[in-house]
Each structure stands twice: as C-alpha cells, then as structure tokens.
Design an enzyme around this catalytic site. Structure first.
Site, PDB file in Angstrom:
ATOM      1  N   HIS A 169       0.519  -1.439  -0.201  1.00  0.00           N
ATOM      2  CA  HIS A 169      -0.036  -0.102  -0.085  1.00  0.00           C
ATOM      3  C   HIS A 169       0.467   1.562   0.168  1.00  0.00           C
ATOM      4  O   HIS A 169       0.367   2.278   0.439  1.00  0.00           O
ATOM      5  CB  HIS A 169      -1.550   0.455   0.946  1.00  0.00           C
ATOM      6  CG  HIS A 169      -1.802  -0.870   0.723  1.00  0.00           C
ATOM      7  ND1 HIS A 169      -2.751  -1.725   2.166  1.00  0.00           N
ATOM      8  CD2 HIS A 169      -2.277  -2.105  -0.160  1.00  0.00           C
ATOM      9  CE1 HIS A 169      -3.486  -2.697   1.826  1.00  0.00           C
ATOM     10  NE2 HIS A 169      -3.118  -2.874   0.765  1.00  0.00           N
ATOM     11  N   ASN A 199      -2.737 -12.701  16.732  1.00  0.00           N
ATOM     12  CA  ASN A 199      -4.190 -11.891  16.263  1.00  0.00           C
ATOM     13  C   ASN A 199      -4.625 -11.606  17.625  1.00  0.00           C
ATOM     14  O   ASN A 199      -5.280 -12.404  17.949  1.00  0.00           O
ATOM     15  CB  ASN A 199      -4.653 -11.050  14.763  1.00  0.00           C
ATOM     16  CG  ASN A 199      -5.764 -10.491  15.063  1.00  0.00           C
ATOM     17  OD1 ASN A 199      -6.047  -8.928  15.877  1.00  0.00           O
ATOM     18  ND2 ASN A 199      -5.442 -10.010  14.110  1.00  0.00           N
TER      19      ASN A 199
HETATM   20  P1  OAD Z   1      -6.652  -2.615  10.970  1.00  0.00           P
HETATM   21  O1  OAD Z   1      -7.070  -1.970  11.355  1.00  0.00           O
HETATM   22  O2  OAD Z   1      -7.897  -3.565  10.082  1.00  0.00           O
HETATM   23  O3  OAD Z   1      -6.817  -4.261  11.604  1.00  0.00           O
HETATM   24  C1  OAD Z   1      -5.646  -4.036  12.579  1.00  0.00           C
HETATM   25  C2  OAD Z   1      -5.804  -5.358  13.073  1.00  0.00           C
HETATM   26  O4  OAD Z   1      -4.456  -5.352  13.893  1.00  0.00           O
HETATM   27  C3  OAD Z   1      -6.744  -5.712  14.357  1.00  0.00           C
HETATM   28  O5  OAD Z   1      -7.287  -7.730  13.272  1.00  0.00           O
HETATM   29  C4  OAD Z   1      -6.221  -6.047  15.262  1.00  0.00           C
HETATM   30  O6  OAD Z   1      -7.184  -6.946  15.918  1.00  0.00           O
HETATM   31  C5  OAD Z   1      -5.090  -6.468  14.853  1.00  0.00           C
HETATM   32  N1  OAD Z   1      -3.947  -5.573  16.588  1.00  0.00           N
HETATM   33  C6  OAD Z   1      -3.947  -4.757  17.133  1.00  0.00           C
HETATM   34  N2  OAD Z   1      -3.636  -4.449  18.208  1.00  0.00           N
HETATM   35  C7  OAD Z   1      -2.504  -5.597  17.816  1.00  0.00           C
HETATM   36  C8  OAD Z   1      -1.338  -6.047  18.927  1.00  0.00           C
HETATM   37  N3  OAD Z   1      -0.819  -5.727  19.453  1.00  0.00           N
HETATM   38  N4  OAD Z   1      -0.644  -7.464  17.715  1.00  0.00           N
HETATM   39  C9  OAD Z   1      -1.533  -7.526  16.821  1.00  0.00           C
HETATM   40  N5  OAD Z   1      -2.245  -7.604  15.959  1.00  0.00           N
HETATM   41  C10 OAD Z   1      -3.152  -6.291  17.018  1.00  0.00           C
HETATM   42  O7  OAD Z   1      -5.011  -2.686  10.113  1.00  0.00           O
HETATM   43  P2  OAD Z   1      -5.081  -3.840   8.465  1.00  0.00           P
HETATM   44  O8  OAD Z   1      -5.144  -5.063   8.164  1.00  0.00           O
HETATM   45  O9  OAD Z   1      -3.328  -3.041   8.787  1.00  0.00           O
HETATM   46  O10 OAD Z   1      -4.890   0.589   3.068  1.00  0.00           O
HETATM   47  O11 OAD Z   1      -5.131  -2.308   7.484  1.00  0.00           O
HETATM   48  C11 OAD Z   1      -5.539  -3.040   6.175  1.00  0.00           C
HETATM   49  C12 OAD Z   1      -5.566  -1.862   5.127  1.00  0.00           C
HETATM   50  O12 OAD Z   1      -6.864  -0.504   5.617  1.00  0.00           O
HETATM   51  C13 OAD Z   1      -5.091  -0.557   5.627  1.00  0.00           C
HETATM   52  O13 OAD Z   1      -3.242  -1.019   4.633  1.00  0.00           O
HETATM   53  C14 OAD Z   1      -5.544   0.609   4.965  1.00  0.00           C
HETATM   54  C15 OAD Z   1      -6.416   0.490   5.573  1.00  0.00           C
HETATM   55  O14 OAD Z   1      -7.276   0.517   4.079  1.00  0.00           O
HETATM   56  C16 OAD Z   1      -5.039   1.711   2.848  1.00  0.00           C
HETATM   57  O15 OAD Z   1      -4.536   2.538   3.281  1.00  0.00           O
HETATM   58  C17 OAD Z   1      -4.676   1.240   1.260  1.00  0.00           C
END
Ligand code: OAD
EC number: 2.3.1.286
Length: 261
Positions: A124, A226
């Site tokens: 991204h 997660n």
């Molecule tokens: P999200 O905010 O959607 O998800 C974050 C995940 O991390 C969740 O499943 C939480 O449960 C988990 N989490 C929180 N704290 C954590 C920890 N300490 N250790 C492990 N996991 C933890 O973020 P992404 O999945 O990265 O796209 O979002 C995907 C995309 O959505 C991003 O790249 C962005 C957004 O639209 C673009 O910018 C194109």
C-alpha cells in the site's frame, strides 16, 4: 519488558524449524505497540477519529489537498517519533534463521526496515515516498521531520520540482491499484512459500487479504497472530491469540531461534 508467555504448539515450532520459504504478511497491528494507531480498532483506530476513508482518496486530495497532506504529515510525524517494537525486531531476526524470508506489509510506515528487515514489500505504498500528483516524479520532503501537527491541521503540500503540481503522499488510496511490482512479488512469495504468518491484520482489505489464502492453496502452513478473531481464523492452521510484540519473540524461542542463537 518481559514478554507474556505464549504456548506455541510443538507442531508449529517444528514447522518453523523446518521451513525453507517463509512469508511474513503484516498489517497495522504489528505497529500497534509502537504507538501507531491501527485503522479499525474501535477506541484508538485512525478511523474512530477521522473519516479516513474520505481522506484517503484521490477525490479528497483533488478537492482539498491541504487537509489530506496535513493528515498524512501528522501520521508521518507519528511514525518518525515511533520506534520498532519487539515484533518488528523478531521478524527482522527471523531472516537469520530461515533460508528465505519475504516480508510483505500493508503498512505505510518504515518500522520493519528500521528494525533491520532488509527487503520489505509495501503493498500500500509508503509515507516516506512522496510523488507528484500529476507527473508522478519522486519528490523530497520540504522538512525531514514535520513538527507535531495536531491531527486535522491543514498543510499546503509542496509543489512538484518538475511540473509544479501538488506533491501527494506515496500511499495507495481507495480506488487505486496496488503497485504492480509489489503485488507480483507478493503473489509469487505467497504461492511458493511453505509457511506464512499473517500478523496484525483484520484480513478485510483485498487483494492483500488474498495472500494467506493463496499460500493455503499452495499447501503452506498458515499461522495468524492477532489478539482478535478475523475472517482468516477459519482457514488458518494456527491462531495465536495475542499481541505481536509478545507472540513473535515466543515463537522464535519455541523454534530455538531465540535472540542468543
Ligand atoms: P486494521 O486496523 O484493519 O486491523 C488491525 C488488526 O490488528 C486488527 O485485526 C487488530 O485486532 C489487530 N491488532 C491490534 N493490536 C494488535 C497487536 N498488538 N498485535 C497484533 N495484532 C493487533 O489494519 P489493517 O488490517 O492493516 O489500506 O488494514 C488493512 C488496510 O485497510 C490498510 O493497509 C489500509 C486500510 O484501508 C490502505 O491504506 C490502502
């Protein structure tokens, strides 16, 4: 800080010891313990305070470049003040223990690189790669470290040094396609690996969320790290419930890849 102990299934420790081609696929959760807000976590997520989906679009930038540029400069200032956490360090360390390791991230921060991961695929884009919104030529930041703009402050983006158009963040916005080279590299790594870790991602955003499923189709062992459930739970071979900064060091230690090995 002592890591919370996590019981790593012996079969997983064995799989990690024997793995030849490993993929680490990360999302915002891997940077959570560095103080970087995730997107969807209700209390602290970026989206709880901003309509990020409205800001992270070409239309928003065309309509009001100052508010979009200001938001990304606020995020860049946060990243520059943050430090990699134990998860980033464990992932960087893993490269010393497995024959092939591909780190593929959805994150636009550089914390994997700053923890020592030599080659990171950014699906991204990156906060640190501004480019011209018209001629796409790479641009430099006017200031290396923006002063901590309060979230929501308007900042006029610099003008492109080649054509004068506004400079934009080097990230993928909604409705935009992923960088072709990054996506092809990620596809090849996921389809050819024997072990994939999906760490800190809600597994909701495609095509990135396809990667663990492609690894599964290729016969790989898929492990999710997660603290919460995601749509990948049903298909992952192992769901390690916990924070990445706690689980990842335990995982390496369980395979005999501890820091002193
Ligand atoms: P999200 O905010 O959607 O998800 C974050 C995940 O991390 C969740 O499943 C939480 O449960 C988990 N989490 C929180 N704290 C954590 C920890 N300490 N250790 C492990 N996991 C933890 O973020 P992404 O999945 O990265 O796209 O979002 C995907 C995309 O959505 C991003 O790249 C962005 C957004 O639209 C673009 O910018 C194109």
């Amino acid at each position: 800080m002592k890591n919370t102990h996590h019981d790593i299934p012996p079969a997983l420790a064995q799989a990690l010891r024997q793995a030849r081609r490993v993929v680490v696929f990360t999302g915002a959760g891997v940077s959570a313990e560095s103080g970087i807000a995730t997107f969807r976590d209700a209390l602290t997520g970026l989206w709880s305070r901003f309509d990020a989906q409205a800001l992270a679009t070409p239309e928003a930038f065309a309509a009001d470049p100052d508010i979009v540029w200001g938001w990304y400069e606020w995020r860049r200032a946060q990243v520059l003040r943050a430090a990699p956490n134990a998860a980033h360090r464990a992932i960087a360390d893993l490269a010393r223990h497995v024959p092939e390791l591909a780190v593929i991230t959805q994150n636009v921060d550089d914390l994997h690189e700053r923890a020592g991961s030599p080659c990171v695929t950014h699906l991204h884009g990156s906060l640190h790669a501004p480019r011209c919104s018209r001629c796409a030529s790479p641009q430099a930041f006017a200031v290396d470290v923006p002063d901590e703009p309060e979230a929501g402050r308007r900042i006029t983006p610099p003008a492109c040094t080649a054509c004068g158009a506004p400079v934009r963040p080097g990230v993928v916005w909604f409705g935009e396609s992923l960088p072709a080279q990054a996506w092809n590299d990620a596809l090849r790594a996921a389809q050819g690996c024997d072990l994939l870790f999906s760490i800190g991602t809600s597994s909701l955003v495609y095509p990135a969320a396809e990667l663990p499923r492609l690894a599964l189709a290729g016969g790989a062992t898929v492990v999710q790290v997660n603290p919460a459930a995601t749509p990948l739970d049903a298909q992952a071979h192992h769901n390690l419930r916990g924070a990445a900064a706690d689980v990842m060091p335990c995982l390496l230690a369980s395979a005999g890849f501890g820091e002193d090995s």
